[in-house]
Design a protein around this motif. Sequence first.
Motif, mmCIF file in Angstrom:
data_model
loop_
_atom_site.group_PDB
_atom_site.id
_atom_site.type_symbol
_atom_site.label_atom_id
_atom_site.label_comp_id
_atom_site.label_asym_id
_atom_site.label_seq_id
_atom_site.Cartn_x
_atom_site.Cartn_y
_atom_site.Cartn_z
ATOM 1 N N VAL A 1 0.840 -1.202 0.000
ATOM 2 C CA VAL A 1 0.000 0.000 0.000
ATOM 3 C C VAL A 1 0.874 1.250 0.000
ATOM 4 O O VAL A 1 0.636 2.197 -0.756
ATOM 5 C CB VAL A 1 -0.947 -0.001 1.228
ATOM 6 N N ARG B 1 -8.146 6.106 0.773
ATOM 7 C CA ARG B 1 -8.164 5.077 -0.266
ATOM 8 C C ARG B 1 -7.596 3.773 0.283
ATOM 9 O O ARG B 1 -8.162 2.698 0.071
ATOM 10 C CB ARG B 1 -7.347 5.557 -1.463
ATOM 11 N N ALA B 2 -6.489 3.855 1.003
ATOM 12 C CA ALA B 2 -5.876 2.656 1.581
ATOM 13 C C ALA B 2 -6.837 1.973 2.538
ATOM 14 O O ALA B 2 -6.925 0.742 2.579
ATOM 15 C CB ALA B 2 -4.583 3.021 2.306
ATOM 16 N N LYS C 1 -9.858 0.341 0.395
ATOM 17 C CA LYS C 1 -9.463 -0.695 -0.568
ATOM 18 C C LYS C 1 -8.755 -1.866 0.110
ATOM 19 O O LYS C 1 -8.813 -2.988 -0.388
ATOM 20 C CB LYS C 1 -8.524 -0.107 -1.626
ATOM 21 N N VAL C 2 -8.049 -1.617 1.196
ATOM 22 C CA VAL C 2 -7.254 -2.691 1.789
ATOM 23 C C VAL C 2 -7.514 -2.883 3.293
ATOM 24 O O VAL C 2 -7.882 -3.981 3.718
ATOM 25 C CB VAL C 2 -5.742 -2.457 1.551
ATOM 26 N N PRO D 1 -11.402 -4.147 4.298
ATOM 27 C CA PRO D 1 -11.714 -5.540 3.987
ATOM 28 C C PRO D 1 -10.804 -6.532 4.707
ATOM 29 O O PRO D 1 -11.266 -7.591 5.137
ATOM 30 C CB PRO D 1 -11.536 -5.635 2.463
ATOM 31 N N ALA D 2 -9.543 -6.173 4.885
ATOM 32 C CA ALA D 2 -8.627 -7.097 5.563
ATOM 33 C C ALA D 2 -9.002 -7.263 7.034
ATOM 34 O O ALA D 2 -8.722 -8.293 7.639
ATOM 35 C CB ALA D 2 -7.189 -6.600 5.443
#
Lengths: 278, 255
Positions: free
Chosen positions: A176, A185-186, A189-190, A193-194
Motif C-alpha cells: 500500500v 483510499r488505503a 481498498k485494503v 476488507p482485511a
Amino acid sequence: MATASSSLDRDPETSRSRRSLRFLLGGLSRSWMFLAFFVGFFIVWEISIDLFGIPKYILPKPSEIAVKSWADADRLLYYTWITGLEAVLGYIIAILLAVPLGLAIAFSRVMRQTVYPFFVSLEMTPKIAFAPLFISWLGFGLLPKIIIVILVCFFPIVLNAILAFTSLAEELERFVRSTGAGPTRAFFKVRLPAALPQCFVGFKYAAINATVGATIAEFIGSDEGLGFYIQIVTGNMRPDLAFAGIFLLTLLGLALFGIVSVVERLAIPWHISVRRKT
Amino acid sequence: MSASIDIDGLTKVFGSGPEAVHAFGPSSLHIGKGEFVSLLGPSGCGKSTLMLIIAGLLEPTSGEVRVDEKTVTGPLTDIGIMFQDNTLVPWRTVWGNVALQLELRGENPSRHRQRIESLLASVKLDGFADRHPYELSGGMQQRAAFCQAMVHDPDTLLFDEPLGKLDAMTRESIRTDLQTLWLSKRPTVVFVTHSIEEAVQLSSKVCLITPRPGRIDRVIDIDLPYPRDLDVKSGADFVGHVREIQAIFHGYGVL
Ligand SMILES: Nc1ncnc2c1ncn2[C@@H]1O[C@H](COP(=O)(O)OP(=O)(O)O)[C@@H](O)[C@H]1O
Ligand SMILES: [Mg+2]
C-alpha cells in the motif's frame, strides 16, 4: 473448458452472490443435522422422567413443558419481544459505539496510550457487576437493560476491532505504501476488507453476550421480559414454565447469532473460516 | 527513463542492545540505468532487507540510497515491486488484484482493461481472471503477483525471489519471458535470488552477498551474449561463471 467460459463473464458481483447463496443453502443442510440431534435429545429426556421417576416440580417432561407453556403463550411471546428488543437494540448500539472507538484506538497513538490501557483493565471487571447500579440509577424500564447489554457487548467488539485494524500483514502494508495511496483510499481498498474477519469474531462473541446481559439485567430489577418471567415462575414452583422461558431465550440467542453469521457469510465469503464450512 | 541506483555505505541493524540483529552492510554498489542486477546469497543474508531499503520502505541504520542521484527518504511510488510474500488480497479475484495496484494509485482500472488482459495473457493466466487467489496454485499466484507489480508500467523493477515458488519448467519459461521483457524495454532491475544459475542467466551484474551479516563481497560482470537461451546455458562460458560463483560461496562456507 470451464475456466475459459468463466473468464468471459467477468462480473465479480454475480459470481459473488451465487457463491453467497450456495453458502446459505449449505448452512441450511447443516442445521438439519442439528435438528435431528435435538429431537433425539428431547426424546431421551421425555423417556428418562418416567424411567427414573423424577417428580415434575423438579424436572418436567418436554411434552408437559410444551402443553403448559402453550397456555401461557401470550405472555411468553410478549416477554420474548421485550427481551429481544433489549438485546438487539443494545447490541446494535454497542456496534455503533465500539467500532469507531476501536478504529480511533487502532489509528491514534495517543488513544492507544491512554484509552486503550484503560479499556484493557476494565476488561477484567465483570461488566454485569454494574447492573444493580444502573437499575438503581435508571429504574425498571428498558433503558437500564439496554445499557447493560451495551456494556457486555462493547468490549469484545472494541478489542477485536483494535486487533483487526492493527494486524494488517506487513507485506500488504508495504504494498500500500509503495503505491502512494492516501489514508482514505488505503482504508477502503485494503485495511477495511482485511480487518473484517477479525471484526466478525467480536460481533459473534458479542451476539452471545447480548441475550445473557438482557436476562441478567431483568433478574436484577424488572417487571417484564423473559428473565423476569423465569424468576417469577421459579418462585411459584413452576419449572415447566421456567423451561419454556429458557427455551425461548435460547431461540433468541440462536436467532441473533444466526443473523450475524449470515451477515458474515455475505460480507466475507472469501475468508477461510467461511469457505471451510461448506 | 529507467533509474540509476546508488547504494552508499548502507547498514541495517534491527533492534538495539544485546538483542540487535546486524542484518546488512556496510556495503556500497552502483547500478546503472537499464542494468539487470542480481542480489545473490543464502537465506538470511539481508537480500530482502536491502531491497526494501532501496524501495524506501525500510530506513537504513546508516548510509543512504540514491535513485537518479536523489536520496531516498520515503517509499518510491513509481517503481514496480514484487515482494517475497505475494501481496494478493483474498477478497479480490486475479483481475481485481491486478486492478488494485491501479485503484490505489487513483486510476480507473476499466480504462486499462486491455493492458491488464494482455499482461495476464503474457503469463498464461487469461483463463483465470475471475478466480480468487486461493483457487490458484502457488506458481499461478506468483504470476498474478507479477502482473500486479507490472500493471502501472514501471521502468524500474525490484523483484524479491519472484520465481521462488514456481516449478522448474514454469521457472524456465518465465525467466525467458523476463529476459525478453528486459531486452525490449531495458528497465533497471534489482533481482533477488538464491539460484546461481538464474542470476547468471538473467543478469548483467551479479552481487554476491556473504552470510550474516550480509555484505556485497563481490560484483561479477556477466558478459555473455543475449538472449541467453538453452544453447548459451550449456556453453563453457556460462558454466564457467556458475562454477566460479559456486567456488566463492564454497569459500564462504555456504556450499
Ligand atoms: N523486522 C525485522 N526485525 C528483526 N530482524 C529482522 C527483521 N527483518 C529481517 N530481520 C533479520 O535480518 C536478517 C536478514 O533478513 P532478510 O533480509 O529477510 O534475509 P534474506 O532476504 O536474504 O533471506 C535475518 O537474520 C532476519 O532474521
Ligand atoms: Mg528474503
